[in-house]
Design an enzyme around this catalytic site. Structure first.
Site, PDB file in Angstrom:
ATOM      1  CD  GLU A 178      49.159  71.267  -1.370  1.00 52.72           C
ATOM      2  OE1 GLU A 178      49.568  71.699  -2.083  1.00 52.72           O
ATOM      3  OE2 GLU A 178      47.537  71.498  -1.964  1.00 52.72           O
ATOM      4  CD  GLU A 228      45.956  71.061   1.228  1.00 47.63           C
ATOM      5  OE1 GLU A 228      46.031  71.948   0.772  1.00 47.63           O
ATOM      6  OE2 GLU A 228      46.752  71.000   2.200  1.00 47.63           O
TER       7      GLU A 228
HETATM    8  O1  IFM Z   1      47.328  76.300   0.589  1.00 46.27           O
HETATM    9  C1  IFM Z   1      47.530  75.720  -0.182  1.00 46.27           C
HETATM   10  C2  IFM Z   1      47.552  74.690   0.852  1.00 46.27           C
HETATM   11  O2  IFM Z   1      49.111  75.096   2.138  1.00 46.27           O
HETATM   12  C3  IFM Z   1      48.314  73.655   0.264  1.00 46.27           C
HETATM   13  N1  IFM Z   1      47.531  73.156  -0.618  1.00 46.27           N
HETATM   14  C4  IFM Z   1      46.438  74.558  -1.334  1.00 46.27           C
HETATM   15  C5  IFM Z   1      46.135  75.939  -0.412  1.00 46.27           C
HETATM   16  C6  IFM Z   1      45.378  76.350  -1.379  1.00 46.27           C
HETATM   17  O3  IFM Z   1      46.103  77.189  -2.312  1.00 46.27           O
END
Ligand code: IFM
Length: 461
Positions: free
Chosen positions: A185, A373
């Protein structure tokens, strides 16, 4: 540790107990997994890890809810075998984890902490023993304090030290890793942390933003080069992409709104996708950031845009945008009226479908895409030994169906990882926001698989 519910509750009659998708709905060899990240679960105080910038950020009044930090987290450092059993028992194929830079190199460079490297050795071997594919992310935000002290992602030198770290991991674990992502990210690492100040290092500074947005991609590129030099061929990056829509749907076609959407997409998506896939940043961004970019940044673009083997996308929500007459980036962000998660994020699976279509069409073409994710926070409670998180069950199901639809419509989908295996340290929200398939009692460290875990397990059997 749980509070009273603030999200819309599902009427009992509408509660679903099973997922609607089946493996056969996804392409052949599609991989299902669960994801976690080092600082959020391991316990930073164990095993000789050095201080990282999240420790100092969390120790500063007002940055993190209740001032909580990752010192203990889920004590995964000591409990990883049992946690991997949970992954395996859920019928998942893969486990996405991250290597903590500050655990392996407590000063960010120089002396390796043998105990830290050994932990990842044991972790990866434990995955392989369970026939779980290890998906490794090299950087999920544990910037060593020593790196932060020299300016963090505002300093080009840090990108070189990161490439050295990548080489250490690549040499040591590379041949046992199924996939390696360089950075998790980059938008959060740069914009969220240097412009909005929401994450460490908590800056609100346009110059720091421009530099970190560039240098985090340069770090990716340099790590790619270091890993390629070792002969590795399973390399990618994980981008969190946002589905951007106009707040005023009726004004969609107006030039002003089109400009706002272009800017919102540039900030959230096209800066990163453009840099990586086209070796170019959107002009609309450079109009605002150019004067703050490091000298000679153009020379870095070939390093940033070298070929990858796969792309990871994290998707959670859509956001709505409206123009404002204020300062850069000239837009306001809001959310609409759809049901929301505990984070206040709108639940919008269609946005995942649209994001996948857009990304493949404009940028990644035939490159395999993994959803690295996807998931939701909910204020889950354990009642009589069970957690009735049916809202998450539906969320996951609907997003997996959106992935299936994208695959059917030609997007080369290769996998889906639920965020997260465990309730964990949700950064500025401490331990309050629970994203896990498995509930964690942070006082006893007891794990309780939730209804969503059981339903996923049944769907994947
Ligand atoms: O917990 C985070 C993760 O570390 C990175 N992506 C988003 C998730 C939820 O906010």
């Amino acid at each position: 540790m749980s509070g009273t519910s603030s999200h819309p509750t599902v009427p009992a009659s509408d509660v679903t107990t099973s997922m609607q998708f089946r493996r056969a709905d996804l392409p052949q060899n599609f991989c299902f997994g669960a994801a976690t990240a080092a600082y959020q679960i391991e316990g930073q105080s164990f095993g000789g890890a050095g201080p990282c910038h999240w420790d100092s950020f969390a120790a500063t009044e007002g940055n993190v809810l209740r001032g909580e930090d990752g010192a203990i987290a889920c004590d995964h450092y000591h409990r990883f075998e049992a946690d991997l059993d949970l992954v395996k028992d859920c019928n998942l194929d893969a486990y996405r984890f991250s290597t903590n830079w500050s655990r392996v190199l407590p000063d960010g460079k120089g002396q390796v902490n043998a105990e830290g490297l050994d932990f990842y050795d044991r972790l990866v071997d434990a995955m392989l023993e369970r026939q779980l594919d290890p998906f490794c992310t090299l950087y999920h935000w544990e910037l060593p304090q020593a790196m932060s002290d020299i300016g963090g992602w505002r300093n080009a030198d840090v990108t070189k030290y990161f490439a050295d770290f990548a080489e250490i991991i690549g040499k040591h674990l590379g041949d046992r890793l199924s996939h390696i992502a360089t950075i998790n990210e980059p938008w959060c690492v740069s914009y969220l942390s240097h412009f909005e100040g929401h994450h460490a290092p908590g800056l609100r500074d346009i110059r720091a933003t421009a530099r970190s947005m560039h240098y985090i991609l340069l770090a990716h590129g340099r790590a790619m080069s270091a890993l390629r030099a070792l002969g590795l061929s399973n390399l990618g990056i994980v981008l969190n992409l946002e589905w951007c829509e106009p707040k005023d749907q009726e004004a969609t076609q107006s030039p002003e709104m089109q400009n706002t959407l272009a800017m919102a997409n540039a900030v959230h998506n096209d800066w990163f996708l453009g840099g990586i896939f086209k070796g170019a940043y959107p002009d609309i961004m450079l109009d605002g950031l150019n004067t703050h970019m490091p000298k000679g940044w153009q020379d870095d673009m070939p390093i940033i845009s070298q070929n990858m083997d796969w792309l990871g996308i994290n998707y959670y929500k859509r956001s709505l945008f409206s123009p404002n007459t204020g300062m850069w980036p000239h837009f306001d962000t809001s959310s609409g009226t759809l049901p929301k998660t505990q984070m206040g994020w709108e639940i919008y699976p269609q946005g995942l479908y649209e994001t996948l279509k857009r990304t493949a069409e404009l940028y990644s073409k035939d490159l395999p895409i993994f959803i690295t994710e996807n998931g939701m926070a909910n204020d889950d409670i354990v009642l009589n030994g069970a957690v009735a998180d049916h809202i998450r069950l539906d969320y996951l199901n609907d997003h997996i169906l959106a992935v299936a639809k994208a695959a059917e419509d030609g997007v080369p989908m290769a996998g889906y990882f639920a965020w997260s295996l465990l309730d964990n340290y949700e950064w500025a929200f401490g331990y309050e926001r629970r994203f896990g398939l498995v509930h964690v009692d942070f006082e006893t460290q007891k794990r309780t698989p939730k209804a969503s875990y059981h339903a996923l397990k049944a769907a994947l059997s």
